[in-house]
Write a protein that holds these residues in place. Structure first.
Motif, short mmCIF file in Angstrom:
data_model
loop_
_atom_site.label_atom_id
_atom_site.label_comp_id
_atom_site.label_asym_id
_atom_site.label_seq_id
_atom_site.Cartn_x
_atom_site.Cartn_y
_atom_site.Cartn_z
N PHE A 278 -70.31 28.29 31.60
CA PHE A 278 -71.25 28.51 32.71
C PHE A 278 -72.70 28.40 32.22
O PHE A 278 -73.55 27.78 32.88
CB PHE A 278 -71.00 29.88 33.36
CG PHE A 278 -72.03 30.24 34.40
CD1 PHE A 278 -72.14 29.49 35.57
CD2 PHE A 278 -72.89 31.31 34.22
CE1 PHE A 278 -73.09 29.80 36.53
CE2 PHE A 278 -73.85 31.63 35.18
CZ PHE A 278 -73.94 30.87 36.34
N TYR A 279 -72.96 28.98 31.07
CA TYR A 279 -74.32 28.91 30.51
C TYR A 279 -74.77 27.46 30.36
O TYR A 279 -75.88 27.09 30.75
CB TYR A 279 -74.35 29.63 29.15
CG TYR A 279 -75.72 29.77 28.54
CD1 TYR A 279 -76.61 30.73 28.98
CD2 TYR A 279 -76.12 28.94 27.49
CE1 TYR A 279 -77.87 30.88 28.42
CE2 TYR A 279 -77.38 29.08 26.90
CZ TYR A 279 -78.25 30.04 27.37
OH TYR A 279 -79.49 30.19 26.80
N LEU A 280 -73.87 26.63 29.83
CA LEU A 280 -74.22 25.22 29.65
C LEU A 280 -74.39 24.52 31.00
O LEU A 280 -75.25 23.65 31.16
CB LEU A 280 -73.17 24.50 28.80
CG LEU A 280 -73.15 24.93 27.33
CD1 LEU A 280 -71.95 24.32 26.60
CD2 LEU A 280 -74.44 24.53 26.61
N GLN A 281 -73.57 24.92 31.97
CA GLN A 281 -73.73 24.33 33.32
C GLN A 281 -75.11 24.64 33.88
O GLN A 281 -75.73 23.79 34.51
CB GLN A 281 -72.67 24.87 34.27
CG GLN A 281 -71.31 24.21 34.11
CD GLN A 281 -70.33 24.78 35.12
OE1 GLN A 281 -69.74 25.81 34.90
NE2 GLN A 281 -70.18 24.10 36.25
N THR A 282 -75.59 25.86 33.65
CA THR A 282 -76.92 26.20 34.16
C THR A 282 -78.01 25.46 33.38
O THR A 282 -79.18 25.52 33.74
CB THR A 282 -77.22 27.71 34.08
OG1 THR A 282 -77.30 28.10 32.70
CG2 THR A 282 -76.17 28.53 34.79
N ARG A 283 -77.60 24.79 32.31
CA ARG A 283 -78.54 23.96 31.55
C ARG A 283 -78.22 22.48 31.80
O ARG A 283 -78.32 21.65 30.90
CB ARG A 283 -78.49 24.30 30.06
CG ARG A 283 -78.79 25.76 29.71
CD ARG A 283 -80.09 26.25 30.33
NE ARG A 283 -80.46 27.62 29.97
CZ ARG A 283 -80.55 28.62 30.86
NH1 ARG A 283 -80.24 28.44 32.13
NH2 ARG A 283 -80.96 29.82 30.49
N ILE B 236 -75.47 20.76 32.15
CA ILE B 236 -74.34 20.06 31.54
C ILE B 236 -73.12 20.20 32.45
O ILE B 236 -72.79 21.29 32.88
CB ILE B 236 -74.00 20.69 30.16
CG1 ILE B 236 -75.27 20.94 29.34
CG2 ILE B 236 -72.98 19.86 29.41
CD1 ILE B 236 -75.93 19.76 28.76
#
Lengths: 440, 249
Positions: free
Chosen positions: A385-390, A392
């Motif tokens: 999720f963290y990467l999705q908010t960045r 990705i």
């Protein structure tokens, strides 16, 4: 006699294979004794506790035979070249036998002895005898006995005291014929204050089904340093047993990295005996796909005080593969002030993959610091999720995290060319995780 | 820019947000304050699209689009940024790689070419200076082994590189000492512009000494209990959240 191994014993009796050191009575006797033990035991079965996760019975169903001395086969030189590491001395063992023409040993410092085991047994048998079999004296399973009975060659390296070898040595083990057994026996003696860096590489070339059986006995003198990396990239149908058995004297330093990527069944063993104030670091990365089984077995014996051991093994298991980590640390009564950490992390990429982790700590001293941890799991949803908010997308995020999991071990490789080679193999081995060059 | 209407959100059938109404226009800074458990973090998670929440009623419009229908990565590419209260550590992925991947994903979304390597380094150099981060942090794994303050600064760095339109800062001030708070606030202030909006979620008034909000909202039991200007934060500081809760009850 074990009925399953009997086939190997009867068939091997009629083989016309030249084995090194047949003029040496101590070795002939040792081979004979080992053969007797092998007849009793056969290849390890999953009934034995130390082998419970790994069933090598497929070897019994086949018959892998050693290469005879006479024919050095034609091989694909371009492929062989791609396995080589730049800036290293190289010793090539093809089908379990040393090939001088393919090796590059020139400019080796004069007082360093590096040659094939066959040569060593011919030229300085007494030195070999002094060390041979000493670190495996207490190892008692079929692969050890089979190797002792049937090894066809191997390598011998002695680095004299106070000598620091200027370049790493690559031991390139290649098998080019099907149904072949490459059993090699190796001795590494590093005298006090000496230093050496070695990479053992295992590749199949123009062959798919074969058996590699390699045993290293390693003696590290007082205050000496050994860096040993192992890259196991056998073919998908190959069987691999590779064991490294180490004796570390006072203040000796041993750094081992294991990258176990290939073979249908692979067993990697590392056992070390730690002298006073000595230090060992065991790092490992193993990958499993399809129906591969990769079994890592380590034993660290803290026999004397003030020694340090650090162990980190990570596995990524996909499809129906299985990864095994059995890490045993024994702290003997005299080994006060032992400092030991052991970690094993497994990433399961499919519901059918399996990780068997068995850390074992046995502590008989009272003033020690020992820790161990094991994790088996999937990718962390919070990280995805963290990467999705960045920005990705989730699939790339998963692939990145999988790569990152592996890369934690890969980025520790100090030898640049090996680093590149391991990354490239990771890319080939795990196309499904879509590793991209720019992540490297 | 952002219009939240009658938003009701549950977690495991337990209602957390119970009818939020909020409108944020371009260039505005809104502070959302409230006691623990009032639903502040849930609101930030809902904006970013974190899984595990159920919207039972209401809507969120972002630039005229249905935000709730968008995947998290699409929201961020469209300019919604969440600075996490607890940034995740990602061993093995370098900070600089993540920044580059994040930037290129936006550029691709906007139909632009990937950023030139030299230009990228120049951008990152400027932005790290903005949050007073050492260059060496760029080459370390994302947040791994970072102190609390370093993680928060890293969030602001990512925000500065991604240049979002709507910045949601979830308790960015928590766990910061005064020096780190100043650095983080300076970073945020320098990103303020007429077309960029901020939603600052905070428990304490302290952050608002450094980042001046246009509006302050007090969240209580899943609803906005009171709205006002910056003076409301000072009043809260003086009277405590119980004052608003009593008024709302």
């Amino acid at each position: 006699m074990n009925s399953q191994s009997s086939r190997y014993i009867t068939e091997y009796q009629s083989l016309d294979v030249e084995l090194p050191g047949q003029n040496l009575s101590w070795l002939t006797q040792l081979r004979k004794d080992s053969l007797a033990r092998f007849s009793e035991q056969g290849f390890p079965s999953s009934n034995a506790e130390e082998w419970r996760y790994t069933n090598f019975s497929a070897i019994e169903k086949k018959l892998f035979i050693p290469s005879s001395k006479k024919d050095i086969p034609e091989i694909n030189n371009a492929a062989l070249a791609s396995y080589r590491l730049e800036g290293c001395y190289s010793l090539v063992l093809l089908n379990g036998r040393f090939v001088a023409e393919l090796s590059e040993l020139s400019d080796m410092p004069e007082d360093v002895q590096l040659c094939s085991m066959a040569q060593a047994l011919q030229q300085f048998p007494d030195e070999v005898a002094e060390y041979f079999g000493k670190t495996v004296a207490n190892e008692d399973h079929g692969f050890i006995h089979f190797n002792t009975a049937w090894f066809t060659d191997g390598w011998f390296l002695k680095v004299p005291e106070n000598t620091v070898l200027d370049k790493p040595i690559q031991i390139l083990n290649v098998v080019s014929e099907n149904e072949l057994m490459a059993a090699t026996r190796n001795l590494l003696i590093v005298e006090q204050n000496a230093q050496v860096e070695i990479v053992e590489s295992y590749f199949g070339l123009d062959a798919d089904t074969y058996l590699t059986e390699s045993i290293n006995e390693v003696f590290i003198g007082q205050n000496a340093r050994v860096n040993l990396a192992k890259l196991q990239n056998e073919t998908d149908k190959a069987f691999h047993f590779g064991g490294t058995y180490v004796k570390q004297e006072r203040d000796a330093f041993f750094y081992h990295e294991s990258f176990s990527f290939g073979a249908q069944i692979a067993r990697n063993e590392i056992h070390t005996d730690l002298g006073q104030g000595s230090e060992c670091h065991l790092n490992g990365l193993y990958l499993g796909a399809k129906r591969q089984i990769v079994d890592n077995h380590t034993r660290i014996n803290h026999r004397e005080p003030n020694a340090i051991s650090r162990e980190t093994y990570k596995g990524i298991l996909n499809q129906r593969s299985r990864g095994v980590f059995q890490g045993r640390v024994i702290v003997y009564e005299d080994a006060q002030k032992t400092d030991s950490e052991m970690n094993n992390c497994n990433l399961l990429l499919s519901d059918d993959a399996e990780a068997d982790a068995k850390p074992q700590l046995e502590i008989y001293a009272d003033d020690v610091k020992c820790a161990h941890g094991v994790t088996v799991g999937q990718l962390d949803e919070k990280s995805i999720f963290y990467l999705q908010t960045r920005n990705i997308d989730p699939e790339t995020a998963r692939n990145m995290l999988t790569f990152a999991f592996a890369n934690e071990m890969v980025e520790k490789i100090s030898l640049e060319d090996l680093h590149t080679q391991v990354l490239d193999l990771l890319l080939l081995r795990f196309p499904q995780i879509g590793i991209r060059k720019e992540w490297m | 820019m952002l219009k939240i209407e009658n938003l009701h959100v549950s977690v495991d059938d337990k209602p957390i947000l119970k009818g939020i109404n909020l409108e944020v226009n371009a260039g505005e800074v809104h502070a959302i304050m409230g006691p623990n458990g009032s639903g502040k973090s849930t609101l930030s998670h809902i904006l970013a699209g974190k899984p595990g929440y159920t919207v039972t009623e209401g809507s969120i419009q972002y630039q005229g689009k249905d935000l709730l229908a968008m995947e998290p990565e699409l929201r961020s590419r469209e300019g919604v940024f969440l600075a996490f209260q607890y940034p995740v550590e990602i061993p093995g992925v370098s900070n600089i790689y993540l920044l580059k991947a994040a930037l290129n994903a936006i550029r691709k979304h906007q139909g632009l070419d990937e950023v030139d390597a030299m230009d990228f380094l120049e951008i990152v150099k400027q932005k790290t200076a903005l949050v007073e981060m050492k260059q060496e942090f760029l080459y370390r794994s994302v947040n791994q082994g970072f102190s609390g303050g370093e993680k928060k600064r890293n969030e602001i760095l990512q925000m500065a590189v991604m240049e979002p339109k709507l910045c949601v800062l979830d308790e960015t001030d928590s766990g910061l000492d005064i020096d780190a708070l100043k650095v983080v606030s300076h970073g945020v202030n320098s990103l303020r512009s007429a077309d960029r909006s901020f939603v600052l979620i905070t428990h304490y008034q302290r952050l608002l000494d450094y980042i001046k909000p246009d509006f302050v909202h007090v969240l209580s039991d899943g609803k906005i209990a009171k709205s006002g200007g910056p003076e409301l934060a000072l009043e809260l500081e003086e009277k405590g959240y119980s004052w608003v809760e009593e008024q709302a009850a």
